[in-house]
Write a protein that holds these residues in place. Structure first.
Motif, PDB file in Angstrom:
ATOM      1  N   UNK A 251     -64.045 -24.233 138.901  1.00  0.00           N
ATOM      2  CA  UNK A 251     -62.621 -24.331 139.178  1.00  0.00           C
ATOM      3  C   UNK A 251     -62.033 -22.947 139.442  1.00  0.00           C
ATOM      4  N   UNK A 252     -61.142 -22.825 140.415  1.00  0.00           N
ATOM      5  CA  UNK A 252     -60.526 -21.521 140.695  1.00  0.00           C
ATOM      6  C   UNK A 252     -59.494 -21.183 139.625  1.00  0.00           C
ATOM      7  N   UNK A 253     -59.095 -19.934 139.530  1.00  0.00           N
ATOM      8  CA  UNK A 253     -58.056 -19.571 138.553  1.00  0.00           C
ATOM      9  C   UNK A 253     -56.731 -20.241 138.895  1.00  0.00           C
ATOM     10  N   UNK A 254     -55.969 -20.583 137.842  1.00  0.00           N
ATOM     11  CA  UNK A 254     -54.708 -21.276 138.044  1.00  0.00           C
ATOM     12  C   UNK A 254     -53.682 -20.318 138.629  1.00  0.00           C
ATOM     13  N   UNK A 255     -53.039 -20.750 139.681  1.00  0.00           N
ATOM     14  CA  UNK A 255     -51.977 -19.985 140.324  1.00  0.00           C
ATOM     15  C   UNK A 255     -51.043 -20.983 140.996  1.00  0.00           C
ATOM     16  N   UNK A 256     -49.792 -20.583 141.165  1.00  0.00           N
ATOM     17  CA  UNK A 256     -48.806 -21.465 141.767  1.00  0.00           C
ATOM     18  C   UNK A 256     -49.193 -21.759 143.214  1.00  0.00           C
TER      19      UNK A 256
ATOM     20  N   UNK B 296     -47.730 -23.532 135.899  1.00  0.00           N
ATOM     21  CA  UNK B 296     -46.797 -24.634 135.888  1.00  0.00           C
ATOM     22  C   UNK B 296     -47.500 -25.970 135.770  1.00  0.00           C
ATOM     23  N   UNK B 297     -46.694 -27.032 135.761  1.00  0.00           N
ATOM     24  CA  UNK B 297     -47.241 -28.373 135.586  1.00  0.00           C
ATOM     25  C   UNK B 297     -48.130 -28.753 136.752  1.00  0.00           C
ATOM     26  N   UNK B 298     -47.760 -28.391 137.967  1.00  0.00           N
ATOM     27  CA  UNK B 298     -48.536 -28.802 139.136  1.00  0.00           C
ATOM     28  C   UNK B 298     -49.959 -28.251 139.100  1.00  0.00           C
ATOM     29  N   UNK B 299     -50.132 -26.957 138.847  1.00  0.00           N
ATOM     30  CA  UNK B 299     -51.473 -26.395 138.853  1.00  0.00           C
ATOM     31  C   UNK B 299     -52.296 -26.857 137.662  1.00  0.00           C
ATOM     32  N   UNK B 300     -51.657 -27.060 136.503  1.00  0.00           N
ATOM     33  CA  UNK B 300     -52.402 -27.574 135.355  1.00  0.00           C
ATOM     34  C   UNK B 300     -52.899 -28.987 135.623  1.00  0.00           C
TER      35      UNK B 300
END
Length: 844
Positions: free
Chosen positions: A814-819, A780-784
């Protein structure tokens, strides 16, 4: 060395190309009757066993043909039956491992039958297998199966001993067993050859908690968590591994010692069996397809210290024979092999048994007939070094010209030039409306000139129009039958834009006033190309003047270094609308130093000017609606007053912006929760359906025990949850549009407050993007945005005096993107970025 043909001694077509996909190949005495046989398998599940007895193929050579119930991935023969020394045939299917006994018939060995000895299911999709007496003991051989995700399962008979997940296996490689070191060797996605001790694999705790990726894979497989095992040794070969084998390749090896031969896509490597040390490598001038090793000489035994020969096959059919890094012989097969073995048939030793990509099994021998049109040796032509140097300079000049930054446009290209409209269309030019019933809405006609620079005409040119709601085009796709070339009058295409103010577009605040027109076409020589033009739509399309509105909850003040301009002069195009369109007949318009506009979404925004200082105050009851008027005001001030400096000197409205982020994140969480409940009810609905089907198919009727009522109730819950999911999606879209507008406003104020240049403003808009549409449920936008800001704070916006990380090392950290569970970290990063910018930090 000259290249001769490999002569064909025996060949059998194992199936048509449509039916047979050659995937499995094995040469062994699978029926235990003496003499090797050729077994082949296909993706269609067809198993065939051949026994060549003489030159040329006969129908009697086919001993067995049977279709199994699953695709065949690999075949192998070994002593797999406990308590017996007979050979059995191991067949690897995608989700199971089966072992068969091949029984010979009573009529001269014909009419063979296949009997299943045992089979074992696989928890993961299989890729390859290897046989061996693991640990050097036991009366029978064991099987190690490698899956697509890199897990290795070891079977002792039909019993699964253990399963271990190996690391770094994006793409699995070939699997090899070393009896001397009791190790499994394979290649991973890091372009490494790795060796794992079977004793370490067996003693590893299967219930230990692995890393996150391993835990996710274990959960998906439905088994226990598996521990990642560290390799005994690993060496980087730097390329994808095609095949691996054990052989006595280098000179000076002791009795029983072997080299690990690794065939890459461009190189042949030889490694030490115990340590993985590189002892030999050879660059290949061909694309290899397979490799095999066989003892050199008559009756040579590797255990006594004899050497081995290596056969390398290429995708073009070339076969090379190597011994001790020297090429002994070269030949070319008419059908390029994808699998190769050396075996005697009918008393003839050293026949090459191959399987081609076309599904043909052949027994070949190395021919000695010279080619009719062979290439002459280098002695037939003297080398001209001056000519070679001139050719080298010419090629370098062509490379520099091709890869240079200035590239000439093609001569037959299409060019789009769009007219930038300044106001809306007069009432006489408006259409009759559209499907939304907006017959009285403002419309803007953009005329796009389509020019073809080539000769002749281009047909099937298609114009595509893209814009952001609530603005839309009456025709999103416009086909053009033909566009004439030359220097004539260009083709003019009118495109009408409107803005929805009711119906499905009600309440949508404009997020962009830019439209994009793309022309897609195919040139005369068949090359697809596109042309692009951008159009900035006028403000009157989405805004109307209304009587001044005084009440407002959100205020933003822009300062300039020049006297203020009258608002009626700045927004003359909006005030020029007739009374039938705007609300001028009801007292609308600029009133002294105030101007109020009503957007098509229903939001009202007001602009106020100071009497003496060049100050403009913008206010509205909606924070996100301020961005359009703020952007228009700053752009119009720069057009009317060249050299004017527009600034923002108040504290940044981060509290209001964070409220939009909270609303958007809450809408995402609501959609995830509703989707999860909908998925649970759908799973329950399928389970109840299956139970009902079982009851209905039963010959003896049984009571339903209210299963029909449970099915009806579950269906009602699914319908209600589907409506909730639709409403949650609509709420998320509205929150995303509000966040996009708020993001553009905050980015504009940051640029004005900290006086960022165009390059840094573009970098800011890239890190805190206004593209908030959630097209993916995973990112989502927040994690990006949080990942982008964390990357900037580690690199370009790092603390003064602190060592800044490189872009590569920062991206790896950087950690993997997750909500996330909340957005507190994102808010902190936005605050820190604004603080670094205020202290002189810059993205670029």
């Amino acid at each position: 060395m000259s290249l001769f043909k490999a002569r064909e001694w025996w060949a059998a077509t194992t199936g048509s190309e449509e039916e047979f996909a050659p995937t499995a190949f094995c040469v062994a005495d699978v029926d235990n009757q003496g003499g090797n046989k050729v077994a082949t398998g296909s993706l269609s599940g067809l198993l065939r066993i051949y026994h060549p007895r003489q030159r040329g193929y006969l129908a009697e050579d086919l001993l067995l043909e049977q279709r199994l119930d699953a695709p065949i991935i690999q075949l192998a023969a070994g002593e797999l039956l406990p308590g017996h020394s007979r050979l059995a045939l191991a067949v690897l299917h995608p989700r199971k491992l089966a072992v068969y006994e091949v029984h010979a018939g009573k009529q001269n060995g014909a009419y063979h039958t296949l009997a299943r000895a045992w089979e074992s299911p696989l928890a993961r999709n299989s890729f390859s297998m290897v046989l061996g007496r693991f640990g050097g003991r036991g009366s029978h051989e064991s099987v190690a199966v490698q899956s697509i995700d890199g897990s290795v399962s070891v079977f002792e008979g039909e019993a699964l001993s253990y399963t271990r997940l190996l690391a770094n296996f994006l793409i699995p490689g070939p699997l090899l067993y070393s009896p001397r070191t009791n190790s499994l060797l394979t290649a991973n996605s890091l372009l490494q050859v790795v060796s794992f001790k079977l004793s370490a694999l067996a003693l590893a705790r299967a219930d230990a908690q692995p890393q996150a990726a391993a835990g996710a894979a274990a959960g998906a497989a439905g088994g226990k968590a598996e521990k990642r095992i560290a390799p005994d040794w690993a060496i980087v070969v730097g390329e994808h591994v095609v095949d691996m084998a054990l052989g006595r390749f280098t000179a000076g090896l002791g009795g029983g010692a072997h080299d690990v031969l690794v065939l890459g896509v461009q190189t042949l490597f030889a490694l030490k069996e115990g340590s993985g040390q590189l002892i030999y490598q050879r660059r290949l001038d061909m694309q290899p397809s397979c490799m095999t090793v066989y003892p050199a000489g008559d009756g040579a035994d590797p255990g006594t210290g004899g050497a081995d020969n290596v056969l390398l096959c290429s995708a073009t059919g070339a076969i090379l024979v190597l011994r001790h890094s020297a090429i002994l012989w070269a030949a070319r097969a008419e059908r390029p092999p994808i699998a190769l073995a050396v075996s005697p048939f009918a008393g003839i030793k050293g026949l090459l048994v191959s399987l081609s990509a076309q599904g043909e099994a052949c027994a070949l021998y190395l021919g000695t007939d010279p080619p009719t049109n062979g290439v002459g040796g280098s002695h037939e032509k003297e080398l001209d070094y001056d000519e070679m140097d001139a050719e080298h300079r010419t090629l370098l000049a062509q490379i520099r010209e091709t890869t240079g930054g200035q590239r000439a446009e093609p001569a037959d290209a299409i060019t789009l030039r769009a007219q930038q409209p300044r106001s809306v269309d007069p009432p006489t030019e408006r259409g009759l409306g559209d499907a939304d019933g907006a017959s009285n809405a403002q419309s803007v006609t953009v005329r796009v000139a389509v020019t073809h620079s080539g000769v002749g005409a281009l047909s099937d040119v298609r114009l595509s129009v893209q814009c952001e709601l609530p603005v839309y085009a009456l025709r999103e796709t416009i086909p053009l039958p033909a566009v004439m070339g030359g220097s004539g009058t260009p083709l003019t295409v009118p495109i009408v834009f409107r803005a929805r103010s009711g119906g499905s577009g009600s309440g949508l605040c404009p997020t962009s006033m830019q439209a994009v027109v793309v022309a897609s076409y195919v040139t005369a020589d068949g090359q697809p190309r596109t042309a692009r033009a951008e159009v900035q739509l006028p403000l009157p399309l989405v805004a109307r003047a209304i009587p001044p509105v005084k009440s407002a909850d959100f205020k933003v003040t822009l300062d300039t270094d020049q006297p203020p301009l009258p608002l009626a002069e700045l927004f003359d195009d909006v005030l020029a609308l007739p009374a039938s369109l705007g609300e001028g007949g009801k007292g609308g318009g600029a009133s002294g130093s105030a101007l109020s506009l009503r957007l098509c979404s229903g939001h009202e925004v007001t602009a106020l000017t100071s009497k003496n200082a060049g100050r403009y105050r913008l206010q509205s009851a909606s924070f996100d609606a301020l961005w359009l008027l703020a952007a228009e005001l700053s752009a119009r001030l720069r057009r009317r007053l060249p050299g004017v400096r527009v600034s923002f000197n108040e504290p940044l409205p981060l509290t209001e912006y964070f409220a939009l982020i909270d609303a958007h994140f809450a809408a995402r969480q609501q959609l995830v929760a509703v989707s999860s409940r909908l998925e649970q009810r759908a799973r329950q609905f399928r389970v109840v359906q299956k139970r009902l089907l079982v009851r209905f198919k039963d010959r003896n009727p049984a009571p339903l025990f209210n299963l029909d009522a449970l099915l009806s109730g579950t269906h009602g819950q699914i319908v209600a949850l589907a409506d909730d999911a639709h409403a949650a999606r609509a709420a998320l879209d509205a929150a995303a549009r509000a966040l996009a507008c708020g993001t553009q406003l905050v980015n504009l104020l940051v640029v004005l407050r900290f006086d960022l240049d165009a390059e840094n403003a573009a970098a800011l808009n890239a890190h805190i993007s206004a593209r908030t549409a959630d097209t993916s449920s995973e990112q989502g936008w927040e994690e990006r945005t949080d990942a982008a800001l964390a990357h900037a704070l580690r690199t370009s916006l790092g603390k003064a005096g602190a060592p800044k990380e490189s872009a590569a090392s920062s991206s790896l950290a950087l950690p993997p993107l997750a909500m996330p569970s909340d957005v507190s970290k994102l808010k902190k990063h936005i605050t820190v970025v604004c603080d670094r910018l205020s202290k002189g930090g810059r993205f670029v």
